[in-house]
Design an enzyme around this catalytic site. Structure first.
Site, PDB file in Angstrom:
ATOM      1  N   THR A   1       0.863  -1.216   0.076  1.00  0.00           N
ATOM      2  CA  THR A   1       0.113  -0.040  -0.137  1.00  0.00           C
ATOM      3  C   THR A   1       0.945   1.412   0.133  1.00  0.00           C
ATOM      4  O   THR A   1       1.857   1.240   0.815  1.00  0.00           O
ATOM      5  CB  THR A   1      -0.998  -0.035   1.306  1.00  0.00           C
ATOM      6  OG1 THR A   1      -1.849  -1.123   1.150  1.00  0.00           O
ATOM      7  CG2 THR A   1      -1.533   1.347   1.275  1.00  0.00           C
TER       8      THR A   1
ATOM      9  N   PHE B   1       0.946   5.397   0.829  1.00  0.00           N
ATOM     10  CA  PHE B   1       0.443   6.089   1.598  1.00  0.00           C
ATOM     11  C   PHE B   1       1.183   7.674   1.078  1.00  0.00           C
ATOM     12  O   PHE B   1       2.057   7.784   0.696  1.00  0.00           O
ATOM     13  CB  PHE B   1       0.808   6.030   3.109  1.00  0.00           C
ATOM     14  CG  PHE B   1       0.276   5.017   3.677  1.00  0.00           C
ATOM     15  CD1 PHE B   1      -0.874   4.817   4.610  1.00  0.00           C
ATOM     16  CD2 PHE B   1       0.799   3.367   3.421  1.00  0.00           C
ATOM     17  CE1 PHE B   1      -1.359   3.879   5.248  1.00  0.00           C
ATOM     18  CE2 PHE B   1      -0.066   2.410   4.350  1.00  0.00           C
ATOM     19  CZ  PHE B   1      -0.953   2.603   4.850  1.00  0.00           C
TER      20      PHE B   1
END
Length: 297
Positions: free
Chosen positions: A192, A194
């Site tokens: 992921t 960010f």
């Protein structure tokens, strides 16, 4: 505070008290303690004070109102695509993107009782999507919840051994759960990205590799996108992300979220952006920031 499940509230209260005492060190994130966003904050800001917020909007408001210096928001996942609708949240917030961080994602199946009792798994829709095939193979039905670690807290609160949580392994000891299985995912490359949001952008260092993020709206004419993007091709600017979305219900004009390699001030980037402005109805710069992971130029 009351939005969090009861087992999470004392931990949230302690973290909030510490963060509010030193707002210049506070980093807001969405989710309960133990969530992936919490882990990302600890990695990216080792001396920071994580401030848990129930929603993305709450995390952004904490920065806007000065209760936190910045926020970390997950923006995209390698398995399941877009996480946060940053193109909706950010333009009206007054915040800018000042950095990025990549976090490898690892989930564990955790709960009460025995593994054989589990019939359902509760987690964030992104986590359930990233583990869809594994859950299906195990005969476990998904249950959605706004947060991974928050789901672990709910499982602990409700006490039903048939309902487990999919959450980062570190959430289990926080909420008194047993880890039944580790490394639960449909692929090993689960990652992921960010972004860091702040009220103002610090000066960029003179040298290094940078990313620039912006949104733009094309004119409602034939070949509008082709014309708008031509300057990036002719100037050799690498576009790493282009995502379309609709604002409102007119379906008459499309807006785009875009990441490019480089920053304003680079001659090639400036020429490409000038051409983009000429061929679009509007453009909104969301931020220029150092790369956390190298992209090809």
């Amino acid at each position: 505070m009351d939005n969090f499940a009861a087992p999470a509230r004392p931990i949230v209260a302690r973290m909030t008290e510490a963060a509010l005492a030193e707002p210049k060190r506070a980093v807001a994130f969405q989710g309960a303690p133990g969530a992936n966003s919490h882990i990302a904050v600890l990695e990216a800001f080792p001396t920071g004070l994580p401030l848990p917020c129930f929603s993305f909007e709450d995390a952004i408001d904490a920065v806007r109102e000065g209760r936190a210096d910045c926020a970390m928001i997950p923006i995209e996942n390698s398995l399941h695509g877009r996480v946060a609708d940053i193109h909706f949240l950010l333009p009206q917030s007054g915040l800018v993107i000042t950095g990025e961080h990549f976090l490898p994602i690892r989930y564990a199946l955790m709960g009460l009782g025995k593994r054989a009792d589990v019939r359902q798994a509760m987690s964030h829709p992104q986590a359930l999507g990233q583990c869809y095939h594994w859950l299906k193979a195990q005969g476990i039905s998904p249950l959605t919840y706004p947060d991974t670690a928050g789901a672990a807290a709910v499982v602990a609160e409700e006490g039903d051994p048939a309902v487990a949580a999919l959450a980062p392994p570190g959430a289990a000891p926080l909420y008194g759960l047993t880890v039944f299985e580790n490394d639960v995912a449909d692929a090993d490359h689960n990652m992921t990205r960010f972004v860091v949001l702040a009220r103002t952008a610090p000066p960029l260092r003179e040298h290094g590799m940078f990313m620039t993020t912006f949104i733009f709206e094309v004119k409602n004419v034939p070949a509008a996108l082709y014309k708008a993007l031509g300057g990036f091709a002719t100037n050799g600017v690498n576009m790493t992300k282009l995502e379309s979305y609709q604002r409102g219900g007119s379906f008459a004009a499309t807006e785009f979220y875009c990441d490019i390699v480089g920053r304003p001030g680079d001659p090639a980037v400036d020429r490409a952006l000038d051409e983009l402005r000429f061929h679009t109805k509007s453009m909104h710069m969301l931020g220029a920031y150092p790369q956390a992971r190298a992209r090809p130029e």
